[in-house]
Design a protein around this motif. Structure first.
Motif, mmCIF file in Angstrom:
data_model
loop_
_atom_site.group_PDB
_atom_site.id
_atom_site.type_symbol
_atom_site.label_atom_id
_atom_site.label_comp_id
_atom_site.label_asym_id
_atom_site.label_seq_id
_atom_site.Cartn_x
_atom_site.Cartn_y
_atom_site.Cartn_z
ATOM 1 N N SER A 78 0.802 -1.224 0.000
ATOM 2 C CA SER A 78 0.000 0.000 0.000
ATOM 3 C C SER A 78 0.838 1.279 0.000
ATOM 4 O O SER A 78 0.285 2.375 0.094
ATOM 5 C CB SER A 78 -0.903 0.015 1.235
ATOM 6 O OG SER A 78 -0.106 0.025 2.421
ATOM 7 N N TYR A 79 2.176 1.141 -0.068
ATOM 8 C CA TYR A 79 3.131 2.259 -0.046
ATOM 9 C C TYR A 79 3.247 2.877 1.339
ATOM 10 O O TYR A 79 4.343 3.210 1.776
ATOM 11 C CB TYR A 79 2.799 3.370 -1.054
ATOM 12 C CG TYR A 79 2.454 2.917 -2.436
ATOM 13 C CD1 TYR A 79 3.028 1.771 -2.985
ATOM 14 C CD2 TYR A 79 1.531 3.611 -3.209
ATOM 15 C CE1 TYR A 79 2.705 1.342 -4.261
ATOM 16 C CE2 TYR A 79 1.196 3.201 -4.487
ATOM 17 C CZ TYR A 79 1.783 2.056 -5.005
ATOM 18 O OH TYR A 79 1.452 1.634 -6.251
ATOM 19 N N ALA A 80 2.121 3.093 2.055
ATOM 20 C CA ALA A 80 2.114 3.618 3.428
ATOM 21 C C ALA A 80 2.837 4.956 3.551
ATOM 22 O O ALA A 80 3.540 5.206 4.520
ATOM 23 C CB ALA A 80 2.733 2.589 4.388
ATOM 24 N N LEU A 81 2.657 5.824 2.552
ATOM 25 C CA LEU A 81 3.217 7.174 2.637
ATOM 26 C C LEU A 81 2.274 8.054 3.464
ATOM 27 O O LEU A 81 1.052 7.912 3.397
ATOM 28 C CB LEU A 81 3.386 7.781 1.244
ATOM 29 C CG LEU A 81 4.335 7.059 0.282
ATOM 30 C CD1 LEU A 81 4.335 7.764 -1.068
ATOM 31 C CD2 LEU A 81 5.746 6.985 0.846
ATOM 32 N N TRP A 82 2.859 8.988 4.217
ATOM 33 C CA TRP A 82 2.052 9.944 4.961
ATOM 34 C C TRP A 82 1.479 10.960 3.965
ATOM 35 O O TRP A 82 2.221 11.705 3.339
ATOM 36 C CB TRP A 82 2.897 10.661 6.005
ATOM 37 C CG TRP A 82 3.464 9.774 7.063
ATOM 38 C CD1 TRP A 82 4.755 9.346 7.164
ATOM 39 C CD2 TRP A 82 2.778 9.208 8.181
ATOM 40 N NE1 TRP A 82 4.916 8.542 8.260
ATOM 41 C CE2 TRP A 82 3.717 8.435 8.903
ATOM 42 C CE3 TRP A 82 1.459 9.269 8.633
ATOM 43 C CZ2 TRP A 82 3.369 7.743 10.058
ATOM 44 C CZ3 TRP A 82 1.122 8.573 9.791
ATOM 45 C CH2 TRP A 82 2.063 7.832 10.485
ATOM 46 N N PRO A 83 0.135 11.021 3.820
ATOM 47 C CA PRO A 83 -0.436 11.904 2.787
ATOM 48 C C PRO A 83 -0.258 13.395 3.079
ATOM 49 O O PRO A 83 -0.268 14.214 2.158
ATOM 50 C CB PRO A 83 -1.924 11.524 2.786
ATOM 51 C CG PRO A 83 -2.175 10.949 4.143
ATOM 52 C CD PRO A 83 -0.902 10.262 4.538
ATOM 53 N N HIS A 84 -0.099 13.762 4.370
ATOM 54 C CA HIS A 84 0.023 15.174 4.743
ATOM 55 C C HIS A 84 1.473 15.653 4.748
ATOM 56 O O HIS A 84 1.737 16.824 5.034
ATOM 57 C CB HIS A 84 -0.597 15.399 6.124
ATOM 58 C CG HIS A 84 0.092 14.654 7.222
ATOM 59 N ND1 HIS A 84 0.037 13.273 7.315
ATOM 60 C CD2 HIS A 84 0.882 15.077 8.241
ATOM 61 C CE1 HIS A 84 0.739 12.889 8.377
ATOM 62 N NE2 HIS A 84 1.258 13.955 8.952
ATOM 63 N N LEU A 85 2.408 14.742 4.429
ATOM 64 C CA LEU A 85 3.829 15.102 4.395
ATOM 65 C C LEU A 85 4.327 15.138 2.962
ATOM 66 O O LEU A 85 3.873 14.357 2.124
ATOM 67 C CB LEU A 85 4.663 14.103 5.204
ATOM 68 C CG LEU A 85 4.346 13.951 6.703
ATOM 69 C CD1 LEU A 85 5.297 12.937 7.331
ATOM 70 C CD2 LEU A 85 4.431 15.289 7.423
ATOM 71 N N THR A 86 5.261 16.016 2.675
ATOM 72 C CA THR A 86 5.867 16.076 1.350
ATOM 73 C C THR A 86 6.768 14.867 1.141
ATOM 74 O O THR A 86 7.035 14.093 2.074
ATOM 75 C CB THR A 86 6.699 17.355 1.195
ATOM 76 O OG1 THR A 86 7.802 17.298 2.126
ATOM 77 C CG2 THR A 86 5.870 18.600 1.428
#
Length: 324
Positions: A78-86
């Motif tokens: 799912s990548y698990a990137l923080w959506p609110h972070l650049t």
């Protein structure tokens, strides 16, 4: 290891060589992700040992080294990137947790973005990236603090076929550049064959066979392995004569002698799809070849060639023809 559905892993043992890619493959529920989670310390096996080099990280159902201290990175489906972070903040997240100073973090962000071929993307947010770019950021974040081991759990499953092909090449190149030890979970045969130095095939919590892609393809241990590796033409055969390392077999296409094989009774014969040739009834069969009558049921484009399904006297077969 006993999971929610019963015995998830049963007496498995393998070594992932340092600075190489080891892939865990098999059907859904075979235990490959559970194995990865045990290595990460997210699950605790009830017996046995897990070692990173000479360091025991899990033994006899007891966690010796917690996840945070195992010096590993992990990339999820799912990548698990923080959506609110650049992009830069996502990459820096683990570095800040490890108390890196600001100057060192900024330098490492630039190095990582160059490594994953995303220079100049520091200020973008995940929603502004394509699926392939998001996956590159996820891989870069996992590599940022230079882990000894990188665990990847079906990281390309959400990408389309074209992007998967590109990312397979990118992951292989990254591994060669960084020389990180990589353990890669996939159910995709093409991924496993293209990326891996070693493939471990699991079925119902057990290891069925392991080895290099070439070794497994040339000598699959059983039909399950053969079919996973893309051998669609498995023909039943009976051994009628054997001596030393050669046998004579009877098939639905006739008899033939096979060298370098020791077998008795019933067996399966693999016929490569590109080793089948169509001839007219008037043509003579070459010496040593199997032959039979049949008709073409279907024909469709498959990459650079044509894939045909044949109905024959010895059963249905798949045949691959050159597109030229």
């Amino acid at each position: 290891f006993v999971g929610a559905q019963g015995l998830a892993l049963n007496g498995i043992s393998f070594t992932a060589e340092a600075h190489r890619i080891t892939s865990l493959v098999g059907a859904s529920g075979c235990g490959k992700t559970t194995t990865l989670r045990c290595i990460a310390g997210l699950e605790n096996p009830e017996s046995g040992e897990i070692r990173f080099g000479d360091q025991v990280v899990s033994a006899g159902g007891r966690v010796v080294v917690p996840t945070a201290e195992r010096n590993l990175g992990m990339v999820f489906q799912s990548y698990a990137l923080w959506p609110h972070l650049t992009v830069a903040e996502n990459i820096a997240f683990g570095l800040r947790a490890r108390k890196w100073n600001k100057a060192r973090i900024q330098e490492r962000i630039k190095e990582v973005l160059a490594l994953v071929d995303l220079p100049g993307f520091e200020d973008r947010y995940p929603a502004q990236l394509s699926g392939g770019q998001q996956q590159r950021v996820a891989v870069g974040r996992a590599l940022a603090y230079e882990p000894a081991v990188l665990l990847m759990d079906e990281p390309l499953a959400n990408l389309d076929a074209h992007l998967r092909g590109q990312m397979r090449q990118a992951i292989r190149q990254l591994q060669r550049q960084t020389r990180v030890t990589m353990i890669y979970v996939t159910h995709d045969r093409a991924e496993a064959m293209e990326l891996s130095d070693t493939i471990v095939i699991l079925d119902h919590g057990r290891i069925v066979q392991s080895g290099s892609p070439t070794a497994l393809f040339e000598k699959p241990a059983n039909e399950l392995v053969a079919r996973f590796l893309g051998h669609s033409n498995l023909v039943r055969a009976s051994v009628t004569w054997s001596e030393a390392d050669q046998v004579e077999i009877e098939t639905g296409f006739g008899q033939m002698r096979v060298q370098g094989v020791r077998a008795a009774g019933e067996m399966s014969l693999i016929i490569q799809s590109d080793a089948i040739h169509i001839a007219s009834p008037q043509d003579d069969k070459p010496e040593g070849w199997l032959g039979g009558k049949g008709k073409v049921l279907t024909a469709s484009r498959n990459g650079v060639g044509i894939l045909c399904t044949l109905e024959t006297t010895g059963g249905n077969l798949e045949m691959h023809l050159s597109g030229h």
